[in-house]
Motif scaffolding. Structure first.
Motif, PDB file in Angstrom:
ATOM      1  N   LYS A  76       0.817  -1.216   0.000  1.00  9.14           N
ATOM      2  CA  LYS A  76       0.000   0.000   0.000  1.00  9.14           C
ATOM      3  C   LYS A  76       0.851   1.267   0.000  1.00  9.14           C
ATOM      4  CE  LYS A  76      -3.999  -2.137   2.167  1.00  9.14           C
ATOM      5  NZ  LYS A  76      -4.964  -2.134   3.280  1.00  9.14           N
ATOM      6  N   ASP A  77       1.933   1.234  -0.760  1.00 11.58           N
ATOM      7  CA  ASP A  77       2.802   2.395  -0.928  1.00 11.58           C
ATOM      8  C   ASP A  77       3.396   2.894   0.387  1.00 11.58           C
ATOM      9  OD1 ASP A  77       2.316   2.448  -3.665  1.00 11.58           O
ATOM     10  OD2 ASP A  77       0.494   3.646  -3.385  1.00 11.58           O
ATOM     11  N   ALA A  78       3.363   2.049   1.398  1.00  6.46           N
ATOM     12  CA  ALA A  78       3.935   2.450   2.690  1.00  6.46           C
ATOM     13  C   ALA A  78       5.244   1.717   2.974  1.00  6.46           C
ATOM     14  CB  ALA A  78       2.942   2.173   3.813  1.00  6.46           C
ATOM     15  N   TRP A  79       5.490   0.623   2.229  1.00  8.87           N
ATOM     16  CA  TRP A  79       6.636  -0.224   2.508  1.00  8.87           C
ATOM     17  C   TRP A  79       7.451  -0.470   1.244  1.00  8.87           C
ATOM     18  CZ3 TRP A  79       7.730  -2.149   7.374  1.00  8.87           C
ATOM     19  CH2 TRP A  79       6.752  -1.929   8.335  1.00  8.87           C
ATOM     20  N   ASN A  80       8.686  -0.777   1.465  1.00  8.58           N
ATOM     21  CA  ASN A  80       9.576  -1.188   0.392  1.00  8.58           C
ATOM     22  C   ASN A  80      10.009  -2.627   0.666  1.00  8.58           C
ATOM     23  OD1 ASN A  80      11.425  -1.245  -1.765  1.00  8.58           O
ATOM     24  ND2 ASN A  80      13.080  -0.569  -0.429  1.00  8.58           N
ATOM     25  N   SER A  81       9.594  -3.554  -0.194  1.00 10.46           N
ATOM     26  CA  SER A  81      10.000  -4.949  -0.054  1.00 10.46           C
ATOM     27  C   SER A  81      11.325  -5.151  -0.783  1.00 10.46           C
ATOM     28  CB  SER A  81       8.935  -5.879  -0.637  1.00 10.46           C
ATOM     29  OG  SER A  81       7.732  -5.779   0.079  1.00 10.46           O
ATOM     30  N   HIS A  82      12.309  -5.665  -0.087  1.00 12.11           N
ATOM     31  CA  HIS A  82      13.621  -5.861  -0.692  1.00 12.11           C
ATOM     32  C   HIS A  82      13.589  -7.022  -1.675  1.00 12.11           C
ATOM     33  CE1 HIS A  82      16.186  -3.283   2.140  1.00 12.11           C
ATOM     34  NE2 HIS A  82      14.921  -2.975   2.352  1.00 12.11           N
ATOM     35  N   LYS A  83      14.337  -6.892  -2.740  1.00  9.86           N
ATOM     36  CA  LYS A  83      14.299  -7.887  -3.810  1.00  9.86           C
ATOM     37  C   LYS A  83      15.105  -9.134  -3.484  1.00  9.86           C
ATOM     38  CE  LYS A  83      13.330  -4.649  -7.542  1.00  9.86           C
ATOM     39  NZ  LYS A  83      11.960  -5.154  -7.697  1.00  9.86           N
TER      40      LYS A  83
ATOM     41  N   THR B 150      18.663 -10.925   6.733  1.00 10.92           N
ATOM     42  CA  THR B 150      18.659  -9.599   6.103  1.00 10.92           C
ATOM     43  C   THR B 150      17.249  -9.030   6.199  1.00 10.92           C
ATOM     44  OG1 THR B 150      18.177 -10.570   3.938  1.00 10.92           O
ATOM     45  CG2 THR B 150      20.505 -10.198   4.485  1.00 10.92           C
ATOM     46  N   LYS B 151      17.146  -7.719   6.121  1.00  9.51           N
ATOM     47  CA  LYS B 151      15.820  -7.115   6.213  1.00  9.51           C
ATOM     48  C   LYS B 151      15.038  -7.387   4.938  1.00  9.51           C
ATOM     49  CE  LYS B 151      17.819  -2.550   5.208  1.00  9.51           C
ATOM     50  NZ  LYS B 151      18.044  -1.202   5.754  1.00  9.51           N
ATOM     51  N   SER B 152      13.789  -7.802   5.134  1.00 13.52           N
ATOM     52  CA  SER B 152      12.917  -8.163   4.027  1.00 13.52           C
ATOM     53  C   SER B 152      12.083  -6.982   3.560  1.00 13.52           C
ATOM     54  CB  SER B 152      12.011  -9.315   4.451  1.00 13.52           C
ATOM     55  OG  SER B 152      11.088  -9.624   3.455  1.00 13.52           O
ATOM     56  N   ALA B 153      11.724  -6.112   4.480  1.00 19.76           N
ATOM     57  CA  ALA B 153      10.910  -4.947   4.144  1.00 19.76           C
ATOM     58  C   ALA B 153      11.205  -3.823   5.124  1.00 19.76           C
ATOM     59  CB  ALA B 153       9.426  -5.301   4.177  1.00 19.76           C
TER      60      ALA B 153
ATOM     61  N   GLY C   3      11.712  -4.994   8.863  1.00 25.56           N
ATOM     62  CA  GLY C   3      11.286  -6.312   9.292  1.00 25.56           C
ATOM     63  C   GLY C   3      12.092  -7.416   8.644  1.00 25.56           C
ATOM     64  N   LYS C   4      12.277  -8.512   9.392  1.00 25.90           N
ATOM     65  CA  LYS C   4      12.974  -9.683   8.880  1.00 25.90           C
ATOM     66  C   LYS C   4      12.025 -10.874   8.899  1.00 25.90           C
ATOM     67  CE  LYS C   4      17.552  -8.212  10.468  1.00 25.90           C
ATOM     68  NZ  LYS C   4      18.728  -8.531  11.317  1.00 25.90           N
ATOM     69  N   ASN C   5      12.147 -11.728   7.888  1.00 27.98           N
ATOM     70  CA  ASN C   5      11.283 -12.897   7.782  1.00 27.98           C
ATOM     71  C   ASN C   5      11.633 -13.960   8.811  1.00 27.98           C
ATOM     72  OD1 ASN C   5       9.257 -12.661   5.751  1.00 27.98           O
ATOM     73  ND2 ASN C   5      10.846 -12.696   4.185  1.00 27.98           N
ATOM     74  N   ARG C   6      10.610 -14.565   9.376  1.00 29.15           N
ATOM     75  CA  ARG C   6      10.713 -15.784  10.175  1.00 29.15           C
ATOM     76  C   ARG C   6       9.677 -16.728   9.585  1.00 29.15           C
ATOM     77  NH1 ARG C   6      14.414 -13.128  11.556  1.00 29.15           N
ATOM     78  NH2 ARG C   6      15.091 -12.536  13.657  1.00 29.15           N
ATOM     79  N   MET C   7      10.070 -17.958   9.276  1.00 35.96           N
ATOM     80  CA  MET C   7       9.117 -18.827   8.576  1.00 35.96           C
ATOM     81  C   MET C   7       9.301 -20.297   8.911  1.00 35.96           C
ATOM     82  SD  MET C   7      10.789 -17.867   4.964  1.00 35.96           S
ATOM     83  CE  MET C   7      12.562 -17.594   4.982  1.00 35.96           C
ATOM     84  N   TRP C   8       8.157 -20.967   9.081  1.00 41.91           N
ATOM     85  CA  TRP C   8       8.102 -22.419   9.163  1.00 41.91           C
ATOM     86  C   TRP C   8       7.691 -22.951   7.796  1.00 41.91           C
ATOM     87  CZ3 TRP C   8       9.737 -25.614  12.842  1.00 41.91           C
ATOM     88  CH2 TRP C   8       9.907 -25.128  14.131  1.00 41.91           C
ATOM     89  N   THR C   9       8.340 -24.012   7.364  1.00 44.03           N
ATOM     90  CA  THR C   9       7.997 -24.636   6.095  1.00 44.03           C
ATOM     91  C   THR C   9       7.859 -26.145   6.296  1.00 44.03           C
ATOM     92  OG1 THR C   9       9.274 -22.950   4.908  1.00 44.03           O
ATOM     93  CG2 THR C   9       8.643 -24.898   3.666  1.00 44.03           C
TER      94      THR C   9
END
Length: 198
Positions: free
Chosen positions: A138-145, A173-176, A185-191
């Motif tokens: 919503k044009d408030a965040w920048n998601s890193h590539k 690394t920072k994700s967004a 923010g940094k990702n934390r994920m269960w897969t």
């Protein structure tokens, strides 16, 4: 004593060479679910766990005598984030698609000699993620590539063909981040994945 040492080294080298000659290289298909959470560095924002999916192809290399090896995958992963401010109102929703390339060191071990039937394993290794969808915070965040994480996981192989695995990825690394750059923010994920190896 020196002769014994040379003989011992020769035996070890012969075992390693023999194991390398018998090494197994396999490929397969993998699919599963991913539960993602964006961990913010400021307490003014929080996020919930959001479920997505992942799927793609994998390769596995194993040295049978040592039961050591690695696997690598190329996966499409969908991740979602719902961000909330401290008053509990939703501030943003994000759905992102990534190309994930996890490379895991893998150690298999057999239970009571039943390695061909059931073989638990543990894994760890880096995960390289490349953003392949549009940024829509919503044009408030920048998601890193590019996103880099470290995975720790475990699983079980059944009938030497099917592998069920679960892993936890720690984003390094920072994700967004906000467009102002004051919150990241940094990702934390269960897969959880199911793979079939040919």
């Amino acid at each position: 004593m020196k002769k014994f040492r040379y003989v011992f080294i020769a035996i070890i080298m012969a075992m390693v060479c023999s194991a390398g000659a018998q090494a197994q290289f396999r490929f397969g298909l993998k699919a599963g679910a991913a539960i993602n959470k964006l961990s913010f560095d400021k307490s003014v924002l929080a996020s919930d766990n959001c479920a997505g999916f992942t799927g793609g192809v994998m390769v596995e290399f194993t040295v049978p005598v040592l039961n050591l090896g690695f696997d690598a995958s190329v996966l499409y992963a969908q991740r979602a984030v719902d961000a909330y401010s401290t008053d509990g109102t939703k501030s943003a929703t994000d759905h992102r698609g990534y190309i994930d390339i996890p490379v895991n060191f893998k150690w298999k071990f057999s239970i009571l000699g039943s390695g061909n039937l059931v073989a638990p394993f543990v894994t760890t290794g880096p995960d390289f993620s490349f953003l392949c969808s549009e940024q829509n915070f919503k044009d408030a965040w920048n998601s890193h590539k590019f996103d880099f994480a470290w995975n720790i996981g475990a699983g079980v192989q059944v009938l030497n063909k099917v592998q069920l695995a679960a892993s936890y990825g720690i984003g390094l690394t920072k994700s967004a981040e906000t467009l102002q750059g004051n919150i990241e923010g940094k990702n934390r994920m269960w897969t959880v994945t199911l793979a079939y190896l040919f």
